[in-house]
Design an enzyme around this catalytic site. Structure first.
Site, PDB file in Angstrom:
ATOM      1  N   VAL A 298      -5.410 -46.530  28.277  1.00  0.00           N
ATOM      2  CA  VAL A 298      -6.023 -45.759  29.368  1.00  0.00           C
ATOM      3  C   VAL A 298      -5.654 -44.281  29.242  1.00  0.00           C
ATOM      4  O   VAL A 298      -4.614 -43.955  28.699  1.00  0.00           O
ATOM      5  CB  VAL A 298      -5.547 -46.301  30.724  1.00  0.00           C
ATOM      6  CG1 VAL A 298      -5.923 -47.765  30.869  1.00  0.00           C
ATOM      7  CG2 VAL A 298      -4.051 -46.127  30.956  1.00  0.00           C
TER       8      VAL A 298
ATOM      9  N   LYS B 179       4.689 -38.800  24.467  1.00  0.00           N
ATOM     10  CA  LYS B 179       3.812 -37.645  24.197  1.00  0.00           C
ATOM     11  C   LYS B 179       3.696 -36.765  25.448  1.00  0.00           C
ATOM     12  O   LYS B 179       3.488 -37.274  26.549  1.00  0.00           O
ATOM     13  CB  LYS B 179       2.438 -38.127  23.736  1.00  0.00           C
ATOM     14  CG  LYS B 179       1.668 -38.959  24.745  1.00  0.00           C
ATOM     15  CD  LYS B 179       0.421 -39.530  24.086  1.00  0.00           C
ATOM     16  CE  LYS B 179      -0.505 -40.235  25.033  1.00  0.00           C
ATOM     17  NZ  LYS B 179      -1.057 -39.449  26.127  1.00  0.00           N
TER      18      LYS B 179
ATOM     19  N   GLN C 209     -24.437 -40.621  17.319  1.00  0.00           N
ATOM     20  CA  GLN C 209     -24.706 -39.821  16.108  1.00  0.00           C
ATOM     21  C   GLN C 209     -24.064 -40.439  14.862  1.00  0.00           C
ATOM     22  O   GLN C 209     -23.377 -39.757  14.090  1.00  0.00           O
ATOM     23  CB  GLN C 209     -24.214 -38.388  16.291  1.00  0.00           C
ATOM     24  CG  GLN C 209     -24.884 -37.652  17.446  1.00  0.00           C
ATOM     25  CD  GLN C 209     -24.411 -36.222  17.546  1.00  0.00           C
ATOM     26  OE1 GLN C 209     -24.726 -35.396  16.693  1.00  0.00           O
ATOM     27  NE2 GLN C 209     -23.641 -35.934  18.580  1.00  0.00           N
TER      28      GLN C 209
ATOM     29  N   GLU D 158       2.623 -41.152  28.247  1.00  0.00           N
ATOM     30  CA  GLU D 158       2.495 -39.733  28.586  1.00  0.00           C
ATOM     31  C   GLU D 158       3.628 -39.372  29.543  1.00  0.00           C
ATOM     32  O   GLU D 158       3.836 -40.053  30.550  1.00  0.00           O
ATOM     33  CB  GLU D 158       1.149 -39.450  29.268  1.00  0.00           C
ATOM     34  CG  GLU D 158       1.003 -37.970  29.631  1.00  0.00           C
ATOM     35  CD  GLU D 158      -0.338 -37.616  30.257  1.00  0.00           C
ATOM     36  OE1 GLU D 158      -1.234 -38.476  30.316  1.00  0.00           O
ATOM     37  OE2 GLU D 158      -0.467 -36.447  30.679  1.00  0.00           O
TER      38      GLU D 158
ATOM     39  N   LYS E 163      -2.234 -35.117  26.189  1.00  0.00           N
ATOM     40  CA  LYS E 163      -3.199 -36.200  26.299  1.00  0.00           C
ATOM     41  C   LYS E 163      -3.344 -36.923  24.958  1.00  0.00           C
ATOM     42  O   LYS E 163      -3.465 -38.134  24.908  1.00  0.00           O
ATOM     43  CB  LYS E 163      -4.565 -35.666  26.777  1.00  0.00           C
ATOM     44  CG  LYS E 163      -4.498 -34.884  28.097  1.00  0.00           C
ATOM     45  CD  LYS E 163      -3.886 -35.694  29.207  1.00  0.00           C
ATOM     46  CE  LYS E 163      -3.872 -34.923  30.528  1.00  0.00           C
ATOM     47  NZ  LYS E 163      -2.958 -35.562  31.510  1.00  0.00           N
TER      48      LYS E 163
ATOM     49  N   CYS F 187      -6.951 -39.753  27.633  1.00  0.00           N
ATOM     50  CA  CYS F 187      -5.982 -39.894  26.548  1.00  0.00           C
ATOM     51  C   CYS F 187      -6.493 -40.730  25.373  1.00  0.00           C
ATOM     52  O   CYS F 187      -6.124 -40.474  24.226  1.00  0.00           O
ATOM     53  CB  CYS F 187      -4.670 -40.442  27.097  1.00  0.00           C
ATOM     54  SG  CYS F 187      -3.831 -39.218  28.133  1.00  0.00           S
TER      55      CYS F 187
ATOM     56  N   ASP G 189      -0.711 -45.380  26.651  1.00  0.00           N
ATOM     57  CA  ASP G 189      -0.333 -45.057  28.046  1.00  0.00           C
ATOM     58  C   ASP G 189      -0.560 -46.175  29.063  1.00  0.00           C
ATOM     59  O   ASP G 189      -1.002 -45.913  30.193  1.00  0.00           O
ATOM     60  CB  ASP G 189      -1.087 -43.806  28.513  1.00  0.00           C
ATOM     61  CG  ASP G 189      -0.774 -42.572  27.697  1.00  0.00           C
ATOM     62  OD1 ASP G 189       0.069 -42.665  26.779  1.00  0.00           O
ATOM     63  OD2 ASP G 189      -1.367 -41.511  27.958  1.00  0.00           O
TER      64      ASP G 189
HETATM   65  C1  C5J Z   1      -4.190 -40.584  30.482  1.00  0.00           C
HETATM   66  C2  C5J Z   1      -4.371 -38.971  32.250  1.00  0.00           C
HETATM   67  N1  C5J Z   1      -3.325 -41.425  29.919  1.00  0.00           N
HETATM   68  N2  C5J Z   1      -5.599 -39.330  32.591  1.00  0.00           N
HETATM   69  N3  C5J Z   1      -3.664 -39.641  31.307  1.00  0.00           N
HETATM   70  O1  C5J Z   1      -5.385 -40.703  30.286  1.00  0.00           O
HETATM   71  O2  C5J Z   1      -3.833 -38.033  32.815  1.00  0.00           O
END
Ligand code: C5J
Length: 224
Positions: free
Chosen positions: A157, A129, A202, A72, A132, A162, A24
């Site tokens: 990002v 997509k 962990q 996204e 997320k 995401c 993204d």
């Molecule tokens: C992503 C969002 N790419 N934060 N989208 O993290 O809405």
């Protein structure tokens, strides 16, 4: 096989089986004047990831290793936009409405596209997509399986949304994932720190965390 220094322990990188998955890196999230900034976010927190991503991308391309990008977004008729996602946040301007770079998170709009610095080349799949996670309602898993990919370097990002969702989905599907901390970004510095800690905690309950310089060092000497 090459060991990459990582948390919680070295990642056994198999370049031929390892795809670079860039999540993204879209104009609306990263560019000044985009939707992210319109909501009051500091886009510099995300923009610092562009350069290290560009370097990693160049290394993958030079070795002809698999590269995939995600975006996204939704169909222009919004038929794949869950009503709950449309109204979430109670903002005046939401997904599908006119934003500063076209309709927000709608495929084909300027803001939905990938930043020019990391623009996909022909042959690099772009996964559109609606959620997320990059595996939800997409053909990503099938494409990776057809290419014999078992490991992912996941960048992009945002770290806690995401990237996290995708890494968790990949984990459940049996992929080993390595997240280079300098190549992922959050608008919220505290989420960046905790998001990375949660991945490697962990004994690597979600996956591994490293740095692009360490990945590049491990790749050195492999064919380019
Ligand atoms: C992503 C969002 N790419 N934060 N989208 O993290 O809405």
């Amino acid at each position: 096989m090459r060991n990459v220094e990582a948390d919680p322990y070295p990642f056994a990188l198999e370049p031929a089986r390892c795809a670079l998955l860039i999540i993204d890196m879209q104009r609306d999230f990263l560019e000044p004047g985009g939707f992210g900034e319109m909501l009051g976010n500091d886009v510099s927190q995300l923009r610092r990831t562009i350069d290290p991503n560009r370097t990693l991308l160049a290394a993958w391309r030079a070795r002809q290793l698999p590269v995939l990008h995600t975006r996204e977004g939704h169909r222009p008729d919004l038929s794949d936009l869950p009503p709950a996602k449309k109204v979430r946040g109670r903002s005046k301007t939401t997904i599908g409405d006119a934003g500063p770079m076209g309709r927000i998170l709608v495929r084909g709009e300027a803001g939905h596209d990938i930043v020019p610095e990391l623009y996909p080349r022909p042959g690099e799949p772009v996964i559109d997509k609606p959620g997320k996670g990059a595996f939800f309602a997409t053909d990503l898993h099938a494409i990776l399986q057809h290419r014999g990919v078992t490991q992912l370097i996941v960048t992009g990002v945002t770290t806690e949304v995401c990237v996290h969702t995708t890494v968790r989905e990949a984990n459940d599907r049996g992929y080993d994932c390595l997240v280079p901390e300098d190549c992922v970004g959050s608008y919220f510095p505290e989420f960046q720190v905790m998001g990375l800690e949660m991945i490697a905690a962990q004994g690597g309950i979600v996956e591994w965390v490293s740095h692009s310089a360490r990945i590049l060092a491990a790749l050195e000497g492999t064919r380019s």
